[in-house]
Design a protein around this motif. Structure first.
Motif, short mmCIF file in Angstrom:
data_model
loop_
_atom_site.label_atom_id
_atom_site.label_comp_id
_atom_site.label_asym_id
_atom_site.label_seq_id
_atom_site.Cartn_x
_atom_site.Cartn_y
_atom_site.Cartn_z
N ALA A 538 -40.39 21.30 35.89
CA ALA A 538 -40.31 20.28 36.66
C ALA A 538 -39.17 20.39 37.67
O ALA A 538 -38.33 20.94 37.28
CB ALA A 538 -40.09 19.03 35.58
N ASP A 539 -39.52 19.78 38.94
CA ASP A 539 -38.43 19.86 40.09
C ASP A 539 -38.23 18.39 40.41
O ASP A 539 -39.15 17.40 40.22
CB ASP A 539 -38.80 20.87 40.95
CG ASP A 539 -40.10 20.45 41.80
OD1 ASP A 539 -39.74 18.97 42.41
OD2 ASP A 539 -40.98 21.27 42.00
N ASP A 540 -37.06 18.17 41.21
CA ASP A 540 -36.94 16.90 41.70
C ASP A 540 -36.94 16.97 43.13
O ASP A 540 -36.27 16.20 44.07
CB ASP A 540 -35.46 16.34 41.40
CG ASP A 540 -34.36 17.82 41.93
OD1 ASP A 540 -33.14 17.41 41.95
OD2 ASP A 540 -34.98 18.65 42.44
N GLY A 541 -38.04 17.56 43.56
CA GLY A 541 -38.43 17.64 45.18
C GLY A 541 -39.33 16.52 45.66
O GLY A 541 -39.33 15.29 45.15
N VAL A 542 -39.96 16.80 46.62
CA VAL A 542 -40.60 15.74 47.39
C VAL A 542 -41.91 15.26 46.79
O VAL A 542 -42.83 14.38 47.02
CB VAL A 542 -40.80 15.88 48.76
CG1 VAL A 542 -39.32 16.14 49.67
CG2 VAL A 542 -41.83 17.33 49.06
N GLY A 543 -42.67 15.99 45.89
CA GLY A 543 -43.88 15.83 45.19
C GLY A 543 -44.94 16.15 46.36
O GLY A 543 -44.84 16.83 47.06
N GLY A 544 -46.22 15.47 45.90
CA GLY A 544 -47.06 15.59 46.76
C GLY A 544 -48.18 16.84 46.40
O GLY A 544 -48.85 17.29 47.19
N ALA A 545 -47.66 17.69 45.50
CA ALA A 545 -48.73 19.02 45.21
C ALA A 545 -49.87 18.50 44.36
O ALA A 545 -49.90 17.57 43.68
CB ALA A 545 -47.67 19.91 44.61
N SER A 546 -50.58 19.38 44.55
CA SER A 546 -52.04 19.12 43.96
C SER A 546 -52.44 20.79 43.60
O SER A 546 -52.39 21.45 44.43
CB SER A 546 -53.04 18.22 44.50
OG SER A 546 -53.44 18.70 45.48
N VAL A 547 -53.62 20.68 42.78
CA VAL A 547 -54.17 22.00 42.42
C VAL A 547 -54.84 22.74 43.56
O VAL A 547 -54.75 23.89 43.97
CB VAL A 547 -55.33 22.10 41.31
CG1 VAL A 547 -55.99 23.24 41.20
CG2 VAL A 547 -54.49 21.81 39.86
N ASP A 548 -55.46 21.80 44.50
CA ASP A 548 -56.00 22.11 45.58
C ASP A 548 -55.49 22.02 47.09
O ASP A 548 -55.83 22.24 47.82
CB ASP A 548 -57.50 21.50 45.84
CG ASP A 548 -58.11 21.74 44.60
OD1 ASP A 548 -58.67 20.53 44.24
OD2 ASP A 548 -58.60 22.72 44.48
N SER A 549 -54.04 21.97 46.92
CA SER A 549 -53.21 21.85 48.14
C SER A 549 -52.84 23.01 48.84
O SER A 549 -51.85 23.17 49.67
CB SER A 549 -52.02 20.77 47.80
OG SER A 549 -51.21 21.54 46.93
N GLY A 550 -53.42 24.12 48.30
CA GLY A 550 -53.35 25.58 48.65
C GLY A 550 -51.71 26.15 48.86
O GLY A 550 -51.28 27.01 49.39
N ARG A 551 -51.15 25.75 47.47
CA ARG A 551 -49.87 26.48 47.34
C ARG A 551 -50.03 27.39 45.92
O ARG A 551 -49.11 27.53 45.31
CB ARG A 551 -48.99 25.11 46.80
CG ARG A 551 -48.62 24.30 47.98
CD ARG A 551 -47.52 23.02 47.64
NE ARG A 551 -47.50 22.14 48.53
CZ ARG A 551 -46.75 20.98 48.60
NH1 ARG A 551 -46.15 20.86 47.39
NH2 ARG A 551 -47.06 20.03 49.45
#
Lengths: 586, 118
Positions: A538-551
C-alpha cells in the motif's frame, strides 16, 4: 391423405350401419335395441379405431380396430335373406374374431410379442378358416330354416349336414382350447407386468375377460348339451351372449383409455427437458426419468470407457438385460460411442415414441454434463500450460542471469583486477598520462560492472533463489527509492513460483509507487493465510491505478492468475494505491 | 612483517590476480584453494593470518567455510568476497564470522588491508 381415408371410412361405416340396422342380426331377443347393440359394436370399433389411428398413427392398433369394426358388419348381417348378403355374411361372419384376438394380444402397440401370442392367433385363424370354408356344405333351407328361400347360399356345393356338424363340433373344441389359451396368456401378461404396464393394460382387461369367459362358457354349455352332459337353461345362453356383446361394445373404448394414458406421459417429456436443464447431477437424471416414465424401477447407467461397462452414479454395476423379458434397455449413444443406458420396464417400449423422446431428453442432459466436464478439462489444460509458460520464462531469466554472472561479469572483473595490478606496479616516476589513462579505464570498468550488476538483478534477483522471499524483500526495502516499511514476511521457504510471483508484485508495486504515484511511504506485508500467501503493498500516493492502466500490473495479474491466484488493485484517485495478491501455496 | 594470506576462489585467474594485488600491498600469499573443503584443509595446515574467501564455491559455500574456520583455535581473519553484492546475500553476510565483505569489483589491496587492520 390419411385424413381423407379416415374420413371416407367413417362415412362408410356410418352408411353401412344405417343401412344394415333394419336387417341386423338379433338372435337373442329379436328386439330393436339388440339390433342397435350389434350395429353399435361395429361403430364402436370403427370409431375407436379411427380415433387411435388419428392420435397414434405409428401404432397399428387403430387400423386393426377399424378393420375389426368393418368385419363385424358381416356378422351383423348374418341371417339376411338376400342371397349375396347371406353368403358373404355366412362366409365372412367370423373373420372379426381372429382380428379381435389379434387386437387383444398385440395391445397396445399392434404387434404380437411371444410365441404364445402367435399360437393363439394362429389357432383362431385356423378355426375361422375351417368354419368359413365348410359353409359350402350348408344349405339353410335343407337345414330347417322355414322362411329361407332356395339358393340362399350362393357357394353351396352340396348340403352335408353331418359334415358341417362334425366340423362345427371339432371347431368348437378347438375354439374352447384357443379361448382358454387366450385367457391364460392375457392373465399371465397382466400378472407379470410391472406397475406402469398394468396401468395401460387395466382398462381393456375387464371387457377382454368378460368377452373371453362368456364366450368360453357359452361354448362349453353348447358342447355339454350336445353330448348330453348338461343342459343349460335358455336364459344362461341369453345372458352369456348379452355379456359377450356388451363386453365387445366397451372393449374398443377401453383400448382408447389405455392408449391415452401414454399420451399423458408424453406431455411430461418437455417437463423432463426443462427440469434436467435446471439442475445438473446424474442422480437427478435417474429420478427425473423414473417420474416421467412412471417406472420406479428405472435405472440409469453411465458408460465408463476405462472399464468398458455401465455404472450407476454411486459406482455400482448396472445389469443390462438382453433379449426379451420384463426389463429392457434403451441405449444412449453419441457418434456411435456408448454414452449411457436406461434400463426400464419392457412395457414402456410399447410406445416407442415416448421412450425415444425421453432418451433424447436424457441424452441432451448427459451430453450437457459431458460437455461441461470436457470444458473443465480443457480449462485445466489451459491453466497448466499457462503455468508452464510462466515457469519457462522464469527459468530463462535465471539462466540469463547466471550466464551474465559467469560470463561477461566474470571477465570484466578479471579485467578490473588486471588494471589494478597494472596500476599498483606503476611507481611514482611513471608517466602521469599513463596513470591517468589507467585510472580512467578503471573507473569506466567499474561503471560497466555496476550497470551489468543492476541489469542482472533486474532480470532475476539471485538473493530470491538463494535466500528466499524474506531476504529478497529486505533487499528491496533497502534499495527502495521511497521510504518503505516492511511488515511481516514468511518465515519459511515457499515454492519458487510463489516466491517469484510475490517478489515481482512487490517490486513492481514499489516501482509504480515511486514513478507514478509520487508516494512518500509504502508498506509491504506478505503473510500466510491458510493455504495461500497474501501479499499486501500500500502506498500513500495519488491513486488512479488499475490493472489495465499500462503500469505493468496486467503482467502481474497474469502471473498470479497462472498460479491460480487473484490480484486486486484498489486505487481510488487521490487516496493512494493498495495492491493485494492472493497466491495459493499448494 | 608481512601478513600471510590464503586465497580461496574457484576461478584460477582470479586467484592469480588477487595474489598479485595482495603481494603488492604487504601480504604474502601462502596458498590458493579452489574448493571449500580444500580451503579448510589448507587453512589448518598453513595457519594463514588472512583468508580471502569467495562465497560461490563448488562444494560448500563460503559461509560454511567461514563457520568451520571460526571453530579453529586461533582462527584467521576472514574477508568474504563475491562477484555479487552483499545485499544479494541478505543477512547471511552480516551474520557470518568474517571481518567483512568486499565485492570483487571493489577489491583492492588497501581495502583488504583496511578490513583486517594494520
Amino acid at each position: 391423405m390419411n385424413g381423407r381415408l379416415r374420413f371416407a371410412l367413417a362415412v362408410g361405416a356410418a352408411v353401412i350401419g344405417i343401412v344394415a340396422w333394419p336387417h341386423a342380426f338379433a338372435p337373442i331377443w329379436g328386439t330393436w335395441w339388440e339390433r342397435t347393440l350389434s350395429v353399435g359394436i361395429a361403430w364402436a370399433f370403427v370409431a375407436s379405431g379411427l380415433g387411435a389411428w388419428l392420435r397414434r398413427p405409428e401404432i397399428r392398433v387403430g387400423k386393426i380396430l377399424t378393420l375389426a369394426g368393418f368385419l363385424f358388419f358381416a356378422y351383423v348381417l348374418e341371417g339376411n335373406r338376400v342371397p349375396l348378403i347371406w353368403t358373404v355374411a355366412s362366409a365372412a361372419g367370423q373373420v372379426w374374431i381372429p382380428v379381435v384376438f389379434y387386437a387383444l394380444l398385440s395391445y397396445p402397440e399392434g404387434r404380437l410379442r411371444s410365441r404364445a401370442d402367435r399360437l393363439v392367433v394362429g389357432l383362431n385363424l385356423l378355426w375361422m378358416l375351417g368354419i368359413a370354408s365348410f359353409a359350402v356344405f350348408y344349405d339353410p333351407l335343407k337345414a330347417g330354416c322355414a322362411d329361407c328361400p332356395a339358393n340362399l347360399n350362393l357357394i353351396l356345393i352340396r348340403h352335408d349336414l353331418v359334415l358341417v356338424d362334425n366340423v362345427q363340433r371339432y371347431g368348437a373344441l378347438l375354439l374352447i382350447a384357443t379361448l382358454i389359451l387366450l385367457v391364460v396368456v392375457l392373465v399371465s401378461r397382466f400378472v407379470r407386468a410391472t406397475v406402469p404396464a398394468r396401468r395401460v393394460l387395466a382398462p381393456m382387461s375387464v371387457p377382454a375377460a368378460v368377452f373371453s369367459l362368456s364366450y368360453l362358457a357359452y361354448l362349453v354349455f353348447q358342447q355339454s348339451a350336445r353330448h348330453s352332459l348338461y343342459e343349460a337353461p335358455e336364459n344362461a345362453y341369453r345372458g352369456l351372449t348379452t355379456a359377450l356383446l356388451v363386453a365387445l361394445l366397451l372393449m374398443p373404448m377401453t383400448f382408447l383409455v389405455g392408449l391415452s394414458r401414454y399420451r399423458a406421459r408424453r406431455a411430461k417429456v418437455s417437463e423432463l427437458v426443462v427440469e434436467l436443464g435446471a439442475v445438473h447431477a446424474p442422480e437427478r437424471l435417474r429420478d427425473a426419468l423414473s417420474r416421467t416414465l412412471g417406472d420406479p424401477s428405472v435405472e440409469v447407467g453411465f458408460w465408463l470407457p476405462a472399464e468398458s461397462r455401465y455404472l450407476t452414479t454411486d459406482g455400482s454395476r448396472v445389469y443390462v438385460p438382453e433379449g426379451e423379458g420384463a426389463r429392457s434397455a434403451t441405449y444412449l449413444e453419441r457418434e456411435g460411442e456408448p454414452l449411457a443406458v436406461i434400463v426400464h420396464d419392457t412395457a414402456l417400449l410399447d410406445d416407442p415414441g415416448l421412450v425415444d423422446a425421453v432418451a433424447a431428453a436424457a441424452r441432451f442432459a448427459v451430453e450437457n454434463d459431458r460437455l461441461q466436464a470436457e470444458v473443465r478439462a480443457q480449462l485445466e489444460e489451459v491453466r497448466a500450460s499457462r503455468l508452464r509458460i510462466v515457469e519457462a520464462a522464469d527459468e530463462e531469466r535465471q539462466r540469463i542471469e547466471r550466464n551474465l554472472h559467469d560470463g561477461a561479469q566474470a571477465r570484466l572483473l578479471s579485467l578490473s583486477l588486471a588494471l589494478q595490478v597494472a596500476d599498483s606496479k606503476l611507481d611514482e616516476e611513471a608517466d602521469p598520462e599513463l596513470r591517468r589513462s589507467l585510472s580512467a579505464a578503471g573507473e569506466e570498468l567499474k561503471s560497466a560492472l555496476n550497470e551489468l550488476r543492476t541489469l542482472a538483478q533486474g532480470i532475476h534477483p539471485a538473493v530470491l533463489t538463494n535466500e528466499g522471499l524474506s531476504a529478497a524483500l529486505e533487499v528491496l526495502a533497502e534499495r527502495a527509492p521511497v521510504r518503505l516499511e516492511l511488515g511481516q514476511t514468511p518465515s519459511e521457504r515457499l515454492s519458487p513460483n510463489v516466491e517469484a510471483a510475490a517478489y515481482y508484485v512487490v517490486s513492481e508495486a514499489i516501482a509504480n509507487a515511486a514513478k507514478y504515484a509520487r508516494a512518500n511511504r509504502v508498506t509491504v506485508r506478505a503473510v500466510r493465510e491458510g493455504s495461500a500467501l497474501v501479499v499486501d503493498v500500500a502506498d500513500d500516493g495519488v491513486g488512479g491505478a488499475s490493472v489495465d492502466s499500462g503500469r505493468g500490473l496486467r503482467g502481474l495479474a497474469d502471473r498470479v492468475q497462472a498460479l491460480g491466484g487473484m490480484l486486486e488493485v484498489k486505487s481510488p484517485p487521490g487516496s493512494g494505491t493498495r495492491i493485494v495478491a492472493r497466491i495459493p501455496c499448494g | 612483517m608481512r601478513r600471510r594470506a590464503l586465497i580461496v576462489d574457484d576461478q584460477i585467474s582470479f586467484c592469480a590476480w588477487a595474489s598479485v594485488l595482495l603481494e603488492t600491498h604487504g601480504f604474502t600469499v601462502v596458498g590458493r584453494a579452489n574448493e571449500g573443503g580444500q580451503a579448510v584443509e589448507m587453512a589448518r595446515q598453513l595457519h594463514p593470518d588472512v583468508v580471502l574467501l569467495d562465497i560461490q564455491l563448488p562444494d560448500i559455500d563460503g559461509f560454511e567455510v567461514a563457520r568451520l574456520l571460526a571453530l579453529e583455535k586461533d582462527p584467521p581473519a576472514i574477508v568474504l568476497t563475491s562477484a555479487r553484492e552483499a545485499s544479494d546475500y541478505g543477512r547471511r553476510v552480516r551474520e557470518a564470522p568474517a571481518r567483512g565483505f568486499i565485492t570483487k569489483a571493489e577489491l583492492t589491496g588497501p581495502a583488504v588491508a583496511a578490513l583486517v587492520g594494520s
